[in-house]
Design a protein around this motif. Sequence first.
Motif, PDB file in Angstrom:
ATOM      1  N   ARG A  70       0.824  -1.202   0.000  1.00 49.05           N
ATOM      2  CA  ARG A  70       0.000   0.000   0.000  1.00 49.05           C
ATOM      3  C   ARG A  70       0.861   1.256   0.000  1.00 49.05           C
ATOM      4  O   ARG A  70       0.533   2.240  -0.654  1.00 49.05           O
ATOM      5  CB  ARG A  70      -0.942   0.002   1.198  1.00 49.05           C
ATOM      6  CG  ARG A  70      -2.065  -1.018   1.039  1.00 49.05           C
ATOM      7  CD  ARG A  70      -3.084  -0.837   2.116  1.00 49.05           C
ATOM      8  NE  ARG A  70      -2.756  -1.769   3.184  1.00 49.05           N
ATOM      9  CZ  ARG A  70      -3.267  -1.728   4.386  1.00 49.05           C
ATOM     10  NH1 ARG A  70      -4.115  -0.797   4.709  1.00 49.05           N
ATOM     11  NH2 ARG A  70      -2.941  -2.615   5.286  1.00 49.05           N
ATOM     12  N   VAL A  71       1.958   1.227   0.730  1.00 51.40           N
ATOM     13  CA  VAL A  71       2.858   2.380   0.768  1.00 51.40           C
ATOM     14  C   VAL A  71       3.486   2.596  -0.606  1.00 51.40           C
ATOM     15  O   VAL A  71       3.544   3.728  -1.108  1.00 51.40           O
ATOM     16  CB  VAL A  71       3.939   2.197   1.854  1.00 51.40           C
ATOM     17  CG1 VAL A  71       4.991   3.280   1.743  1.00 51.40           C
ATOM     18  CG2 VAL A  71       3.311   2.193   3.238  1.00 51.40           C
ATOM     19  N   ASP A  72       3.954   1.531  -1.244  1.00 47.94           N
ATOM     20  CA  ASP A  72       4.537   1.650  -2.587  1.00 47.94           C
ATOM     21  C   ASP A  72       3.523   2.173  -3.592  1.00 47.94           C
ATOM     22  O   ASP A  72       3.850   3.009  -4.439  1.00 47.94           O
ATOM     23  CB  ASP A  72       5.071   0.294  -3.057  1.00 47.94           C
ATOM     24  CG  ASP A  72       6.291  -0.145  -2.273  1.00 47.94           C
ATOM     25  OD1 ASP A  72       6.970   0.727  -1.689  1.00 47.94           O
ATOM     26  OD2 ASP A  72       6.560  -1.361  -2.239  1.00 47.94           O
ATOM     27  N   LYS A  73       2.307   1.712  -3.513  1.00 49.64           N
ATOM     28  CA  LYS A  73       1.261   2.174  -4.421  1.00 49.64           C
ATOM     29  C   LYS A  73       1.013   3.673  -4.227  1.00 49.64           C
ATOM     30  O   LYS A  73       0.885   4.422  -5.187  1.00 49.64           O
ATOM     31  CB  LYS A  73      -0.022   1.387  -4.165  1.00 49.64           C
ATOM     32  CG  LYS A  73      -1.137   1.708  -5.106  1.00 49.64           C
ATOM     33  CD  LYS A  73      -2.353   0.833  -4.811  1.00 49.64           C
ATOM     34  CE  LYS A  73      -3.505   1.208  -5.701  1.00 49.64           C
ATOM     35  NZ  LYS A  73      -4.702   0.425  -5.414  1.00 49.64           N
ATOM     36  N   PHE A  74       0.979   4.118  -2.965  1.00 51.17           N
ATOM     37  CA  PHE A  74       0.783   5.530  -2.662  1.00 51.17           C
ATOM     38  C   PHE A  74       1.935   6.357  -3.203  1.00 51.17           C
ATOM     39  O   PHE A  74       1.729   7.406  -3.824  1.00 51.17           O
ATOM     40  CB  PHE A  74       0.646   5.720  -1.145  1.00 51.17           C
ATOM     41  CG  PHE A  74       0.533   7.157  -0.735  1.00 51.17           C
ATOM     42  CD1 PHE A  74      -0.694   7.789  -0.749  1.00 51.17           C
ATOM     43  CD2 PHE A  74       1.647   7.869  -0.324  1.00 51.17           C
ATOM     44  CE1 PHE A  74      -0.812   9.115  -0.367  1.00 51.17           C
ATOM     45  CE2 PHE A  74       1.548   9.193   0.052  1.00 51.17           C
ATOM     46  CZ  PHE A  74       0.314   9.823   0.031  1.00 51.17           C
ATOM     47  N   MET A  75       3.185   5.907  -2.961  1.00 51.50           N
ATOM     48  CA  MET A  75       4.359   6.652  -3.411  1.00 51.50           C
ATOM     49  C   MET A  75       4.397   6.756  -4.937  1.00 51.50           C
ATOM     50  O   MET A  75       4.717   7.814  -5.475  1.00 51.50           O
ATOM     51  CB  MET A  75       5.641   5.996  -2.890  1.00 51.50           C
ATOM     52  CG  MET A  75       5.749   6.014  -1.365  1.00 51.50           C
ATOM     53  SD  MET A  75       5.647   7.653  -0.665  1.00 51.50           S
ATOM     54  CE  MET A  75       7.309   8.200  -0.896  1.00 51.50           C
ATOM     55  N   ASN A  76       4.077   5.691  -5.631  1.00 51.21           N
ATOM     56  CA  ASN A  76       4.056   5.727  -7.088  1.00 51.21           C
ATOM     57  C   ASN A  76       2.984   6.673  -7.613  1.00 51.21           C
ATOM     58  O   ASN A  76       3.179   7.371  -8.607  1.00 51.21           O
ATOM     59  CB  ASN A  76       3.850   4.330  -7.663  1.00 51.21           C
ATOM     60  CG  ASN A  76       5.061   3.452  -7.483  1.00 51.21           C
ATOM     61  OD1 ASN A  76       6.185   3.936  -7.348  1.00 51.21           O
ATOM     62  ND2 ASN A  76       4.853   2.154  -7.451  1.00 51.21           N
ATOM     63  N   LYS A  77       1.851   6.688  -6.948  1.00 52.81           N
ATOM     64  CA  LYS A  77       0.742   7.526  -7.391  1.00 52.81           C
ATOM     65  C   LYS A  77       1.060   9.015  -7.238  1.00 52.81           C
ATOM     66  O   LYS A  77       0.703   9.828  -8.096  1.00 52.81           O
ATOM     67  CB  LYS A  77      -0.506   7.168  -6.576  1.00 52.81           C
ATOM     68  CG  LYS A  77      -1.743   7.907  -7.003  1.00 52.81           C
ATOM     69  CD  LYS A  77      -2.950   7.410  -6.197  1.00 52.81           C
ATOM     70  CE  LYS A  77      -4.217   8.107  -6.614  1.00 52.81           C
ATOM     71  NZ  LYS A  77      -5.366   7.628  -5.860  1.00 52.81           N
ATOM     72  N   TYR A  78       1.761   9.392  -6.162  1.00 52.85           N
ATOM     73  CA  TYR A  78       2.000  10.794  -5.874  1.00 52.85           C
ATOM     74  C   TYR A  78       3.432  11.250  -6.094  1.00 52.85           C
ATOM     75  O   TYR A  78       3.778  12.377  -5.719  1.00 52.85           O
ATOM     76  CB  TYR A  78       1.548  11.099  -4.445  1.00 52.85           C
ATOM     77  CG  TYR A  78       0.053  11.010  -4.300  1.00 52.85           C
ATOM     78  CD1 TYR A  78      -0.777  12.010  -4.786  1.00 52.85           C
ATOM     79  CD2 TYR A  78      -0.547   9.904  -3.713  1.00 52.85           C
ATOM     80  CE1 TYR A  78      -2.156  11.933  -4.681  1.00 52.85           C
ATOM     81  CE2 TYR A  78      -1.924   9.808  -3.600  1.00 52.85           C
ATOM     82  CZ  TYR A  78      -2.715  10.821  -4.095  1.00 52.85           C
ATOM     83  OH  TYR A  78      -4.072  10.745  -3.984  1.00 52.85           O
ATOM     84  N   LYS A  79       4.291  10.438  -6.725  1.00 51.91           N
ATOM     85  CA  LYS A  79       5.668  10.870  -6.910  1.00 51.91           C
ATOM     86  C   LYS A  79       5.797  12.004  -7.920  1.00 51.91           C
ATOM     87  O   LYS A  79       6.756  12.753  -7.904  1.00 51.91           O
ATOM     88  CB  LYS A  79       6.570   9.705  -7.283  1.00 51.91           C
ATOM     89  CG  LYS A  79       6.464   9.201  -8.686  1.00 51.91           C
ATOM     90  CD  LYS A  79       7.529   8.180  -8.948  1.00 51.91           C
ATOM     91  CE  LYS A  79       7.005   7.113  -9.861  1.00 51.91           C
ATOM     92  NZ  LYS A  79       7.980   6.088 -10.094  1.00 51.91           N
ATOM     93  N   LYS A  80       4.798  12.198  -8.778  1.00 52.49           N
ATOM     94  CA  LYS A  80       4.855  13.301  -9.734  1.00 52.49           C
ATOM     95  C   LYS A  80       4.721  14.669  -9.049  1.00 52.49           C
ATOM     96  O   LYS A  80       5.113  15.667  -9.591  1.00 52.49           O
ATOM     97  CB  LYS A  80       3.759  13.153 -10.801  1.00 52.49           C
ATOM     98  CG  LYS A  80       2.357  13.178 -10.257  1.00 52.49           C
ATOM     99  CD  LYS A  80       1.358  12.915 -11.358  1.00 52.49           C
ATOM    100  CE  LYS A  80      -0.035  12.760 -10.759  1.00 52.49           C
ATOM    101  NZ  LYS A  80      -1.004  12.310 -11.743  1.00 52.49           N
ATOM    102  N   PHE A  81       4.201  14.688  -7.814  1.00 55.62           N
ATOM    103  CA  PHE A  81       4.092  15.928  -7.066  1.00 55.62           C
ATOM    104  C   PHE A  81       5.295  16.226  -6.203  1.00 55.62           C
ATOM    105  O   PHE A  81       5.413  17.302  -5.637  1.00 55.62           O
ATOM    106  CB  PHE A  81       2.821  15.900  -6.171  1.00 55.62           C
ATOM    107  CG  PHE A  81       1.561  15.765  -6.961  1.00 55.62           C
ATOM    108  CD1 PHE A  81       1.121  16.788  -7.786  1.00 55.62           C
ATOM    109  CD2 PHE A  81       0.799  14.611  -6.873  1.00 55.62           C
ATOM    110  CE1 PHE A  81      -0.050  16.668  -8.501  1.00 55.62           C
ATOM    111  CE2 PHE A  81      -0.369  14.475  -7.594  1.00 55.62           C
ATOM    112  CZ  PHE A  81      -0.804  15.509  -8.417  1.00 55.62           C
ATOM    113  N   ALA A  82       6.181  15.246  -6.065  1.00 51.95           N
ATOM    114  CA  ALA A  82       7.383  15.440  -5.233  1.00 51.95           C
ATOM    115  C   ALA A  82       8.336  16.394  -5.927  1.00 51.95           C
ATOM    116  O   ALA A  82       8.436  16.450  -7.151  1.00 51.95           O
ATOM    117  CB  ALA A  82       8.063  14.099  -4.966  1.00 51.95           C
ATOM    118  N   LYS A  83       9.116  17.139  -5.151  1.00 51.20           N
ATOM    119  CA  LYS A  83      10.057  18.104  -5.733  1.00 51.20           C
ATOM    120  C   LYS A  83      11.402  17.483  -5.923  1.00 51.20           C
ATOM    121  O   LYS A  83      11.893  16.669  -5.263  1.00 51.20           O
ATOM    122  CB  LYS A  83      10.172  19.310  -4.819  1.00 51.20           C
ATOM    123  CG  LYS A  83       8.876  20.085  -4.792  1.00 51.20           C
ATOM    124  CD  LYS A  83       9.011  21.303  -3.915  1.00 51.20           C
ATOM    125  CE  LYS A  83       7.695  22.049  -3.911  1.00 51.20           C
ATOM    126  NZ  LYS A  83       7.742  23.238  -3.138  1.00 51.20           N
TER     127      LYS A  83
END
Length: 83
Positions: A70-83
Amino acid sequence: MKQGIHPENYRLVVFKDMSNEEMFLCKSTAETKDTIEFEGQEYPLIKMEISSTSHPFYTGKTKLVDTAGRVDKFMNKYKKFAK
């Protein structure tokens, strides 16, 4: 206790633990549209994720929960917003 503040619509309801399929009958005011046949009669059904029949505190058994996926899925989903 104060008069007139408690609900009057108590009825028999079946509570079902979805993790181990255990069911028990109890009075409740909880609203539900699901029904189930229990001990030869039809009752409203409340589905629960965990109860005293499956909780590690009461059973003495631990249950491994896979949170890494679940953590990996979340990180992949929102990594485009990371700086």
